[in-house]
Design an enzyme around this catalytic site. Structure first.
Site, PDB file in Angstrom:
ATOM      1  N   GLU A 266     -29.973 -62.192 -23.779  1.00 21.09           N
ATOM      2  CA  GLU A 266     -29.252 -63.465 -23.558  1.00 21.09           C
ATOM      3  C   GLU A 266     -28.250 -63.266 -22.428  1.00 21.09           C
ATOM      4  O   GLU A 266     -27.509 -62.282 -22.439  1.00 21.09           O
ATOM      5  CB  GLU A 266     -28.526 -63.832 -24.860  1.00 21.09           C
ATOM      6  CG  GLU A 266     -27.623 -65.056 -24.746  1.00 21.09           C
ATOM      7  CD  GLU A 266     -26.825 -65.313 -26.039  1.00 21.09           C
ATOM      8  OE1 GLU A 266     -27.114 -64.686 -27.084  1.00 21.09           O
ATOM      9  OE2 GLU A 266     -25.897 -66.141 -25.976  1.00 21.09           O
TER      10      GLU A 266
ATOM     11  N   PRO B 284     -31.283 -75.926 -19.821  1.00 19.66           N
ATOM     12  CA  PRO B 284     -30.837 -77.215 -19.288  1.00 19.66           C
ATOM     13  C   PRO B 284     -29.679 -77.119 -18.286  1.00 19.66           C
ATOM     14  O   PRO B 284     -28.757 -76.331 -18.479  1.00 19.66           O
ATOM     15  CB  PRO B 284     -30.402 -77.990 -20.534  1.00 19.66           C
ATOM     16  CG  PRO B 284     -30.172 -76.959 -21.585  1.00 19.66           C
ATOM     17  CD  PRO B 284     -31.134 -75.851 -21.283  1.00 19.66           C
ATOM     18  N   ASN B 285     -29.804 -77.922 -17.257  1.00 22.27           N
ATOM     19  CA  ASN B 285     -28.800 -78.102 -16.202  1.00 22.27           C
ATOM     20  C   ASN B 285     -28.696 -76.928 -15.222  1.00 22.27           C
ATOM     21  O   ASN B 285     -27.994 -77.011 -14.229  1.00 22.27           O
ATOM     22  CB  ASN B 285     -27.413 -78.413 -16.799  1.00 22.27           C
ATOM     23  CG  ASN B 285     -27.457 -79.654 -17.664  1.00 22.27           C
ATOM     24  OD1 ASN B 285     -27.865 -80.718 -17.195  1.00 22.27           O
ATOM     25  ND2 ASN B 285     -27.079 -79.544 -18.926  1.00 22.27           N
TER      26      ASN B 285
ATOM     27  N   ASN C 163     -31.165 -67.542 -20.173  1.00 25.08           N
ATOM     28  CA  ASN C 163     -29.932 -68.324 -20.190  1.00 25.08           C
ATOM     29  C   ASN C 163     -30.314 -69.687 -20.765  1.00 25.08           C
ATOM     30  O   ASN C 163     -30.901 -70.524 -20.076  1.00 25.08           O
ATOM     31  CB  ASN C 163     -29.341 -68.474 -18.791  1.00 25.08           C
ATOM     32  CG  ASN C 163     -27.979 -69.171 -18.832  1.00 25.08           C
ATOM     33  OD1 ASN C 163     -27.606 -69.774 -19.848  1.00 25.08           O
ATOM     34  ND2 ASN C 163     -27.237 -69.104 -17.732  1.00 25.08           N
TER      35      ASN C 163
ATOM     36  N   HIS D  30     -25.237 -65.280 -19.799  1.00 23.15           N
ATOM     37  CA  HIS D  30     -24.429 -66.435 -19.393  1.00 23.15           C
ATOM     38  C   HIS D  30     -23.704 -66.104 -18.103  1.00 23.15           C
ATOM     39  O   HIS D  30     -23.186 -64.985 -17.946  1.00 23.15           O
ATOM     40  CB  HIS D  30     -23.426 -66.819 -20.483  1.00 23.15           C
ATOM     41  CG  HIS D  30     -24.109 -67.204 -21.750  1.00 23.15           C
ATOM     42  ND1 HIS D  30     -24.756 -68.412 -21.886  1.00 23.15           N
ATOM     43  CD2 HIS D  30     -24.327 -66.525 -22.893  1.00 23.15           C
ATOM     44  CE1 HIS D  30     -25.326 -68.465 -23.074  1.00 23.15           C
ATOM     45  NE2 HIS D  30     -25.090 -67.335 -23.702  1.00 23.15           N
TER      46      HIS D  30
ATOM     47  N   TYR E 195     -19.688 -72.218 -11.889  1.00 23.84           N
ATOM     48  CA  TYR E 195     -21.006 -71.582 -11.764  1.00 23.84           C
ATOM     49  C   TYR E 195     -21.322 -71.078 -10.350  1.00 23.84           C
ATOM     50  O   TYR E 195     -22.387 -70.500 -10.136  1.00 23.84           O
ATOM     51  CB  TYR E 195     -22.098 -72.562 -12.227  1.00 23.84           C
ATOM     52  CG  TYR E 195     -21.952 -72.958 -13.684  1.00 23.84           C
ATOM     53  CD1 TYR E 195     -22.146 -72.031 -14.700  1.00 23.84           C
ATOM     54  CD2 TYR E 195     -21.593 -74.269 -14.042  1.00 23.84           C
ATOM     55  CE1 TYR E 195     -21.998 -72.382 -16.036  1.00 23.84           C
ATOM     56  CE2 TYR E 195     -21.455 -74.639 -15.374  1.00 23.84           C
ATOM     57  CZ  TYR E 195     -21.657 -73.694 -16.371  1.00 23.84           C
ATOM     58  OH  TYR E 195     -21.509 -74.040 -17.686  1.00 23.84           O
TER      59      TYR E 195
ATOM     60  N   ARG F 254     -23.765 -77.804  -9.358  1.00 26.97           N
ATOM     61  CA  ARG F 254     -23.141 -78.147 -10.629  1.00 26.97           C
ATOM     62  C   ARG F 254     -21.830 -77.369 -10.809  1.00 26.97           C
ATOM     63  O   ARG F 254     -21.822 -76.135 -10.746  1.00 26.97           O
ATOM     64  CB  ARG F 254     -24.121 -77.723 -11.732  1.00 26.97           C
ATOM     65  CG  ARG F 254     -23.574 -77.774 -13.100  1.00 26.97           C
ATOM     66  CD  ARG F 254     -24.480 -77.019 -14.070  1.00 26.97           C
ATOM     67  NE  ARG F 254     -23.992 -77.198 -15.412  1.00 26.97           N
ATOM     68  CZ  ARG F 254     -24.335 -76.459 -16.440  1.00 26.97           C
ATOM     69  NH1 ARG F 254     -25.187 -75.474 -16.292  1.00 26.97           N
ATOM     70  NH2 ARG F 254     -23.816 -76.692 -17.617  1.00 26.97           N
TER      71      ARG F 254
ATOM     72  N   ALA G 268     -26.691 -74.932 -22.750  1.00 26.64           N
ATOM     73  CA  ALA G 268     -26.012 -75.469 -23.935  1.00 26.64           C
ATOM     74  C   ALA G 268     -26.842 -75.335 -25.213  1.00 26.64           C
ATOM     75  O   ALA G 268     -26.275 -75.372 -26.316  1.00 26.64           O
ATOM     76  CB  ALA G 268     -25.640 -76.924 -23.692  1.00 26.64           C
TER      77      ALA G 268
ATOM     78  N   ARG H  64     -13.809 -70.233 -22.551  1.00 34.08           N
ATOM     79  CA  ARG H  64     -13.968 -71.676 -22.376  1.00 34.08           C
ATOM     80  C   ARG H  64     -13.785 -72.400 -23.721  1.00 34.08           C
ATOM     81  O   ARG H  64     -13.134 -71.873 -24.619  1.00 34.08           O
ATOM     82  CB  ARG H  64     -15.334 -71.955 -21.722  1.00 34.08           C
ATOM     83  CG  ARG H  64     -15.450 -71.278 -20.340  1.00 34.08           C
ATOM     84  CD  ARG H  64     -16.795 -71.527 -19.687  1.00 34.08           C
ATOM     85  NE  ARG H  64     -16.994 -72.949 -19.409  1.00 34.08           N
ATOM     86  CZ  ARG H  64     -18.175 -73.474 -19.068  1.00 34.08           C
ATOM     87  NH1 ARG H  64     -19.239 -72.696 -18.959  1.00 34.08           N
ATOM     88  NH2 ARG H  64     -18.280 -74.764 -18.835  1.00 34.08           N
TER      89      ARG H  64
HETATM   90  C1  DQA Z   1     -23.914 -71.207 -19.620  1.00 36.60           C
HETATM   91  C2  DQA Z   1     -22.774 -71.486 -20.581  1.00 36.60           C
HETATM   92  C3  DQA Z   1     -23.110 -72.645 -21.500  1.00 36.60           C
HETATM   93  O1  DQA Z   1     -22.031 -72.915 -22.389  1.00 36.60           O
HETATM   94  C4  DQA Z   1     -23.368 -73.896 -20.680  1.00 36.60           C
HETATM   95  O2  DQA Z   1     -23.754 -74.956 -21.533  1.00 36.60           O
HETATM   96  C5  DQA Z   1     -24.361 -73.689 -19.601  1.00 36.60           C
HETATM   97  C6  DQA Z   1     -24.314 -72.438 -18.831  1.00 36.60           C
HETATM   98  C7  DQA Z   1     -23.548 -70.114 -18.599  1.00 36.60           C
HETATM   99  O3  DQA Z   1     -24.470 -69.567 -18.004  1.00 36.60           O
HETATM  100  O4  DQA Z   1     -22.376 -69.823 -18.385  1.00 36.60           O
HETATM  101  O5  DQA Z   1     -25.177 -74.552 -19.301  1.00 36.60           O
HETATM  102  O6  DQA Z   1     -25.033 -70.739 -20.370  1.00 36.60           O
END
Ligand code: DQA
Length: 141
Positions: free
Chosen positions: A96, A10-11, A72, A98, A23, A18, A75, A105
């Site tokens: 995994e 998501p996102n 990735n 990020h 990011y 964003r 959230a 954070r």
């Molecule tokens: C994320 C870190 C997560 O906490 C966040 O919700 C994201 C992006 C990252 O790539 O840093 O959407 O996965």
């Protein structure tokens, strides 16, 4: 040729727009293009969804076929036991990733529901986290 699937949750479709201070300014499509050109010896597919069940369906679909999944989960990383179960249910190893250093954070980002099912975790190298995950699959015998 190794078959690798990158899954973004998501996102992450909004990368480049964003929260750019966290990011970065690059879109994922541009980054993916670069990655595909840099690693012609590897078939890199891409999938993104904002919907938890669709991410699970994609892991089921790819998870007995691909050589590696780079995930990735956004959230959902911090909340989804269903994603953990999906990762554990398939045979393809999942790394995994990020983009941001989640440990620097908010405390709720320090917990991952999915890490225990993953082969390894790469955190905090910006978009280069995906390339490092790819390298981990290519380094395998
Ligand atoms: C994320 C870190 C997560 O906490 C966040 O919700 C994201 C992006 C990252 O790539 O840093 O959407 O996965």
């Amino acid at each position: 040729m190794k078959k690798i699937l990158i899954i973004n949750g998501p996102n992450l479709n909004l990368l480049g727009k964003r929260e750019p201070t966290i990011y970065g300014n690059a879109s994922f499509e541009d980054y993916l293009n670069m990655l595909q050109k840099r690693y012609p010896q590897c078939a890199i597919a891409y999938y993104q969804s904002n919907i938890e069940g669709e991410l699970i369906n994609k892991i089921h679909e790819a998870g007995f076929d691909y050589d590696g999944i780079i995930l990735n989960a956004g959230a959902y990383t911090h909340t989804s036991i269903a994603l953990l179960d999906a990762i554990k249910a398939v045979t393809t190893p999942v790394v995994e990733v990020h983009i941001s250093n989640v440990h620097a954070r908010e405390p709720f980002r320090h917990v991952s529901m999915i890490s225990a099912g993953c082969k390894g975790v790469i955190i905090g190298f910006g978009l280069d986290s995906y390339r490092l995950a790819l390298e981990s699959f290519l380094a395998e015998a």
